[in-house]
Design a protein around this motif. Structure first.
Motif, PDB file in Angstrom:
ATOM      1  N   ILE A  23       1.007  -1.022   0.184  1.00  0.00           N
ATOM      2  CA  ILE A  23       0.267   0.211  -0.175  1.00  0.00           C
ATOM      3  C   ILE A  23       0.995   1.020  -0.032  1.00  0.00           C
ATOM      4  O   ILE A  23       0.471   2.058  -0.498  1.00  0.00           O
ATOM      5  CB  ILE A  23      -0.324   0.060   1.482  1.00  0.00           C
ATOM      6  CG1 ILE A  23      -2.165  -1.036   0.711  1.00  0.00           C
ATOM      7  CG2 ILE A  23      -1.327   1.146   1.295  1.00  0.00           C
ATOM      8  CD1 ILE A  23      -2.693  -1.346   1.801  1.00  0.00           C
ATOM      9  N   ARG A  59       0.654  16.076  -0.722  1.00  0.00           N
ATOM     10  CA  ARG A  59      -0.271  15.174   0.607  1.00  0.00           C
ATOM     11  C   ARG A  59      -0.414  14.216  -0.315  1.00  0.00           C
ATOM     12  O   ARG A  59      -1.149  13.724  -1.547  1.00  0.00           O
ATOM     13  CB  ARG A  59      -0.883  15.342   1.334  1.00  0.00           C
ATOM     14  CG  ARG A  59      -1.100  16.285   2.541  1.00  0.00           C
ATOM     15  CD  ARG A  59      -2.022  16.084   3.418  1.00  0.00           C
ATOM     16  NE  ARG A  59      -2.075  16.970   4.494  1.00  0.00           N
ATOM     17  CZ  ARG A  59      -1.298  18.462   4.801  1.00  0.00           C
ATOM     18  NH1 ARG A  59      -0.658  19.200   3.594  1.00  0.00           N
ATOM     19  NH2 ARG A  59      -0.834  19.116   6.026  1.00  0.00           N
ATOM     20  N   ARG A  89      -7.616  21.668   8.976  1.00  0.00           N
ATOM     21  CA  ARG A  89      -7.821  21.710   7.840  1.00  0.00           C
ATOM     22  C   ARG A  89      -9.234  21.155   7.101  1.00  0.00           C
ATOM     23  O   ARG A  89      -9.475  19.801   7.238  1.00  0.00           O
ATOM     24  CB  ARG A  89      -6.520  21.462   7.356  1.00  0.00           C
ATOM     25  CG  ARG A  89      -6.188  21.263   5.969  1.00  0.00           C
ATOM     26  CD  ARG A  89      -4.789  21.212   6.006  1.00  0.00           C
ATOM     27  NE  ARG A  89      -4.099  20.757   4.375  1.00  0.00           N
ATOM     28  CZ  ARG A  89      -4.563  20.027   3.375  1.00  0.00           C
ATOM     29  NH1 ARG A  89      -5.247  18.732   3.839  1.00  0.00           N
ATOM     30  NH2 ARG A  89      -4.629  19.841   2.473  1.00  0.00           N
ATOM     31  N   GLY A 140     -12.721  16.130   3.180  1.00  0.00           N
ATOM     32  CA  GLY A 140     -12.260  15.660   4.625  1.00  0.00           C
ATOM     33  C   GLY A 140     -12.467  16.819   6.069  1.00  0.00           C
ATOM     34  O   GLY A 140     -11.947  17.633   5.459  1.00  0.00           O
ATOM     35  N   ALA A 190      -9.427  17.866   9.279  1.00  0.00           N
ATOM     36  CA  ALA A 190      -8.474  17.533  10.509  1.00  0.00           C
ATOM     37  C   ALA A 190      -8.656  18.689  11.387  1.00  0.00           C
ATOM     38  O   ALA A 190      -8.596  19.456  10.915  1.00  0.00           O
ATOM     39  CB  ALA A 190      -7.618  17.730   9.538  1.00  0.00           C
ATOM     40  N   SER A 243       2.120  18.558   9.452  1.00  0.00           N
ATOM     41  CA  SER A 243       0.776  17.680   8.796  1.00  0.00           C
ATOM     42  C   SER A 243       0.281  16.710   9.736  1.00  0.00           C
ATOM     43  O   SER A 243       0.207  17.225  11.446  1.00  0.00           O
ATOM     44  CB  SER A 243       2.210  16.339   9.486  1.00  0.00           C
ATOM     45  OG  SER A 243       3.218  16.705   8.678  1.00  0.00           O
ATOM     46  N   ARG A 256      -1.931   2.991   8.359  1.00  0.00           N
ATOM     47  CA  ARG A 256      -1.728   4.859   8.693  1.00  0.00           C
ATOM     48  C   ARG A 256      -0.535   5.111   9.781  1.00  0.00           C
ATOM     49  O   ARG A 256       0.223   5.795   9.496  1.00  0.00           O
ATOM     50  CB  ARG A 256      -3.140   5.066   8.831  1.00  0.00           C
ATOM     51  CG  ARG A 256      -3.810   4.859   8.042  1.00  0.00           C
ATOM     52  CD  ARG A 256      -5.918   5.508   8.509  1.00  0.00           C
ATOM     53  NE  ARG A 256      -5.854   6.874   8.845  1.00  0.00           N
ATOM     54  CZ  ARG A 256      -7.026   7.431   8.690  1.00  0.00           C
ATOM     55  NH1 ARG A 256      -7.670   6.890   9.579  1.00  0.00           N
ATOM     56  NH2 ARG A 256      -6.913   8.732   8.882  1.00  0.00           N
ATOM     57  N   SER A 308       4.212   9.903   3.735  1.00  0.00           N
ATOM     58  CA  SER A 308       3.862  10.856   2.954  1.00  0.00           C
ATOM     59  C   SER A 308       4.495  12.562   3.235  1.00  0.00           C
ATOM     60  O   SER A 308       4.816  13.153   2.364  1.00  0.00           O
ATOM     61  CB  SER A 308       2.687  10.740   2.706  1.00  0.00           C
ATOM     62  OG  SER A 308       1.889  11.602   2.121  1.00  0.00           O
ATOM     63  N   ARG A 363       7.144  14.597   1.323  1.00  0.00           N
ATOM     64  CA  ARG A 363       6.544  16.283   0.713  1.00  0.00           C
ATOM     65  C   ARG A 363       7.129  17.185   1.634  1.00  0.00           C
ATOM     66  O   ARG A 363       8.251  18.698   0.813  1.00  0.00           O
ATOM     67  CB  ARG A 363       5.282  16.723   0.685  1.00  0.00           C
ATOM     68  CG  ARG A 363       4.351  16.697   1.987  1.00  0.00           C
ATOM     69  CD  ARG A 363       3.167  16.654   1.898  1.00  0.00           C
ATOM     70  NE  ARG A 363       2.418  16.561   3.615  1.00  0.00           N
ATOM     71  CZ  ARG A 363       2.325  17.105   3.930  1.00  0.00           C
ATOM     72  NH1 ARG A 363       2.662  18.453   4.528  1.00  0.00           N
ATOM     73  NH2 ARG A 363       1.909  16.707   5.237  1.00  0.00           N
TER      74      ARG A 363
HETATM   75  C1  HEM Z   1     -10.060   5.736   8.473  1.00  0.00           C
HETATM   76  C2  HEM Z   1      -9.879   6.380   7.321  1.00  0.00           C
HETATM   77  C3  HEM Z   1      -9.375   7.709   6.847  1.00  0.00           C
HETATM   78  C4  HEM Z   1      -9.993   8.451   7.364  1.00  0.00           C
HETATM   79  C5  HEM Z   1     -11.005   9.077   8.128  1.00  0.00           C
HETATM   80  C6  HEM Z   1      -8.921   9.033   6.856  1.00  0.00           C
HETATM   81  C7  HEM Z   1      -8.902  11.222   6.903  1.00  0.00           C
HETATM   82  C8  HEM Z   1      -7.413  11.941   5.967  1.00  0.00           C
HETATM   83  C9  HEM Z   1      -7.804  13.009   5.973  1.00  0.00           C
HETATM   84  C10 HEM Z   1      -9.216  13.845   6.655  1.00  0.00           C
HETATM   85  C11 HEM Z   1      -6.340  13.691   6.048  1.00  0.00           C
HETATM   86  C12 HEM Z   1      -5.890  15.254   5.313  1.00  0.00           C
HETATM   87  C13 HEM Z   1      -5.486  15.768   7.193  1.00  0.00           C
HETATM   88  C14 HEM Z   1      -4.503  16.624   6.422  1.00  0.00           C
HETATM   89  O1  HEM Z   1      -5.648  17.903   6.267  1.00  0.00           O
HETATM   90  O2  HEM Z   1      -3.824  17.312   6.276  1.00  0.00           O
HETATM   91  C15 HEM Z   1      -5.891  12.851   5.250  1.00  0.00           C
HETATM   92  C16 HEM Z   1      -4.427  12.372   4.617  1.00  0.00           C
HETATM   93  C17 HEM Z   1      -3.651  11.438   4.763  1.00  0.00           C
HETATM   94  N1  HEM Z   1      -4.150  10.436   4.560  1.00  0.00           N
HETATM   95 FE1  HEM Z   1      -6.063   9.418   5.159  1.00  0.00          FE
HETATM   96  N2  HEM Z   1      -7.788   9.050   6.270  1.00  0.00           N
HETATM   97  C18 HEM Z   1      -8.000   7.500   5.729  1.00  0.00           C
HETATM   98  C19 HEM Z   1      -7.685   6.226   5.772  1.00  0.00           C
HETATM   99  C20 HEM Z   1      -6.794   6.293   4.946  1.00  0.00           C
HETATM  100  C21 HEM Z   1      -5.213   5.210   4.908  1.00  0.00           C
HETATM  101  C22 HEM Z   1      -6.227   3.726   4.912  1.00  0.00           C
HETATM  102  C23 HEM Z   1      -4.558   5.592   3.897  1.00  0.00           C
HETATM  103  C24 HEM Z   1      -3.213   4.532   3.998  1.00  0.00           C
HETATM  104  C25 HEM Z   1      -2.552   3.975   4.217  1.00  0.00           C
HETATM  105  C26 HEM Z   1      -4.214   7.471   4.140  1.00  0.00           C
HETATM  106  C27 HEM Z   1      -3.563   7.923   3.740  1.00  0.00           C
HETATM  107  C28 HEM Z   1      -2.916   9.020   4.017  1.00  0.00           C
HETATM  108  C29 HEM Z   1      -1.590   9.368   3.240  1.00  0.00           C
HETATM  109  C30 HEM Z   1      -1.103   9.745   3.015  1.00  0.00           C
HETATM  110  C31 HEM Z   1      -2.154  11.458   3.809  1.00  0.00           C
HETATM  111  C32 HEM Z   1      -2.022  12.350   4.232  1.00  0.00           C
HETATM  112  C33 HEM Z   1      -0.238  12.482   4.871  1.00  0.00           C
HETATM  113  C34 HEM Z   1       0.283  13.780   4.757  1.00  0.00           C
HETATM  114  O3  HEM Z   1       1.059  13.694   4.144  1.00  0.00           O
HETATM  115  O4  HEM Z   1       0.633  14.188   5.949  1.00  0.00           O
HETATM  116  N3  HEM Z   1      -4.887   7.979   5.552  1.00  0.00           N
HETATM  117  N4  HEM Z   1      -6.644  11.032   5.834  1.00  0.00           N
END
Ligand code: HEM
Length: 365
Positions: free
Chosen positions: A28, A48, A88, A106, A108, A315, A335, A342, A346
């Motif tokens: 993944i 991101r 955010r 989303g 956050a 982040s 996660r 990730s 960046r």
């Molecule tokens: C339970 C389900 C999930 C929810 C509720 C969720 C929610 C979110 C939200 C709201 C963000 C944006 C955060 C921000 O504003 O910076 C985010 C970013 C991200 N999510 Fe998820 N996500 C979920 C599942 C996953 C899964 C399964 C993966 C991968 C394995 C993933 C990978 C990522 C990555 C890589 C980012 C960006 C991180 C960064 O560069 O700071 N997410 N997610």
């Protein structure tokens, strides 16, 4: 008399490793990295790997409810207190798409100044709460999630228009299935999102987390009247590619907003599973209870300085957390690896130092 015996008590062995878990997480994260590099090459800037596009960055307060019963007065919510927060709003793809494409949105929340034992010893005092405007994750285990990713990697990159058409077709198909009383396959559930005003949405953790002595899913729903008026309001198709940023900015120029933060406690591990985030936890078994109010005053939510800070410096991660809110289940465990990878990518590409805030004053005006 206490009712806390109704609620499942948190125990380490509520979590079960998924077969071949480490290898699946590696797959993944590898697929994410490949996509991330392509997007960074296209924009000459690291984004991101999910939720790349922001629509508003706000300062606010999280006010923990007074007089919560014992089963809800846990962890961050143990005592009434008002915490500063950075919020955010975002859209789920790891690329900058038109806001006319109806995809998941989303919310956050970064709660600042939270003290207590951490799930991972990171020396920070933040509690992040990551929510999406859908109650479940249609691909709810890492096995299914890895399959979905393989499928997506094989698809050629679609234009915004093509994506809009695909999603329109999915909404029609979903309506037909609903009329026939047939269940929607997970892919359809993922695609059949409507394009509504982002501020009127209800956002969910989708997966479970520890809730002190118990286990819960968390959600945030519009509470103030001005926000509730936006529920289900379609985004104007003529409003352009940055329609959501414009809607958020217009709203907060004149209005404040309040969301209620709610906990839905697990009462039955079979009907409210922890390892499969695709299962909707029935509200008849356990309702959502308000545990805090998120207050966002009127402000300028999208200055250049704020966008740069929230998109490039900050982040958010479910693993920026107290041990009392440890993320649970295979999706949540994946996660733990994906977010730092990730974020690290960046920050390196952009030459920006990652910094976890210890004061709300670090958010630029
Ligand atoms: C339970 C389900 C999930 C929810 C509720 C969720 C929610 C979110 C939200 C709201 C963000 C944006 C955060 C921000 O504003 O910076 C985010 C970013 C991200 N999510 Fe998820 N996500 C979920 C599942 C996953 C899964 C399964 C993966 C991968 C394995 C993933 C990978 C990522 C990555 C890589 C980012 C960006 C991180 C960064 O560069 O700071 N997410 N997610």
């Amino acid at each position: 008399m206490t009712t806390s015996h109704l609620y499942v008590r948190y125990r380490v062995d509520l979590e079960r490793p998924f077969p071949n878990e480490e290898e699946l997480v590696r797959q993944i994260v590898g697929a994410m990295e490949r996509a991330n590099r392509q997007v960074a090459a296209k924009h000459r800037h690291g984004l991101r790997d999910a939720h790349a596009k922001s629509h508003g960055i706000l300062a606010g307060e999280l006010r923990i409810e007074p007089d919560l019963p014992e089963h809800l007065a846990q962890g961050l919510f143990a005592a009434p207190h008002s915490y500063p927060v950075i919020v955010r709003f975002s859209t789920s793809p790891g690329d900058l798409r038109s806001d006319q494409v109806p995809v998941q949105r989303g919310l956050a929340i970064k709660v600042i100044g939270v003290n207590g034992p951490r799930a991972i010893e990171d020396g920070a005092t933040t509690q992040d709460i990551l929510l999406v405007n859908h109650p479940t994750l249609p691909f709810g285990t890492i096995g299914e999630y890895a399959e979905l990713q393989k499928l997506l990697e094989r698809q050629p990159r679609q234009s915004d228009l093509r994506q809009r058409l695909t999603r329109l077709g999915a909404r029609v198909a979903a309506r037909v299935l609903a009329c026939l009383g047939r269940p929607r396959p997970p892919v359809l559930e993922l695609l059949a999102t409507a394009n509504h005003h982002i501020l009127g949405e209800t956002f969910h953790s989708m997966a479970a987390l520890r809730y002190g002595d118990h286990v819960a899913k968390i959600s945030a729903a519009p509470r103030s009247e001005d926000l509730r008026a936006l529920i289900g309001r379609p985004v104007d198709t003529r409003a352009g590619d940055s329609a959501l940023r414009d809607l958020v900015t217009n709203f907060f120029t004149r209005h404040s907003a309040e969301y209620e933060l709610r906990a839905q406690l697990c009462v039955d591990v079979d009907r409210m599973p922890i390892e499969d985030a695709s299962v909707l936890w029935p509200e008849e078994l356990s309702p959502h209870h308000r545990v805090a109010v998120l207050h966002l005053p009127a402000q300028d939510p999208y200055s250049d300085a704020r966008r740069r800070y929230a998109d490039d410096v900050l982040s958010f991660s479910p693993w920026h957390t107290l041990e009392a809110h440890r993320p649970l289940g295979s999706i949540m465990r994946s996660r733990r690896v994906a977010y730092p990878r990730s974020s690290g990518f960046r920050h390196t590409v952009n030459g920006v130092q990652e910094r976890e805030p210890s004061s709300i004053d670090e958010l630029p005006a």
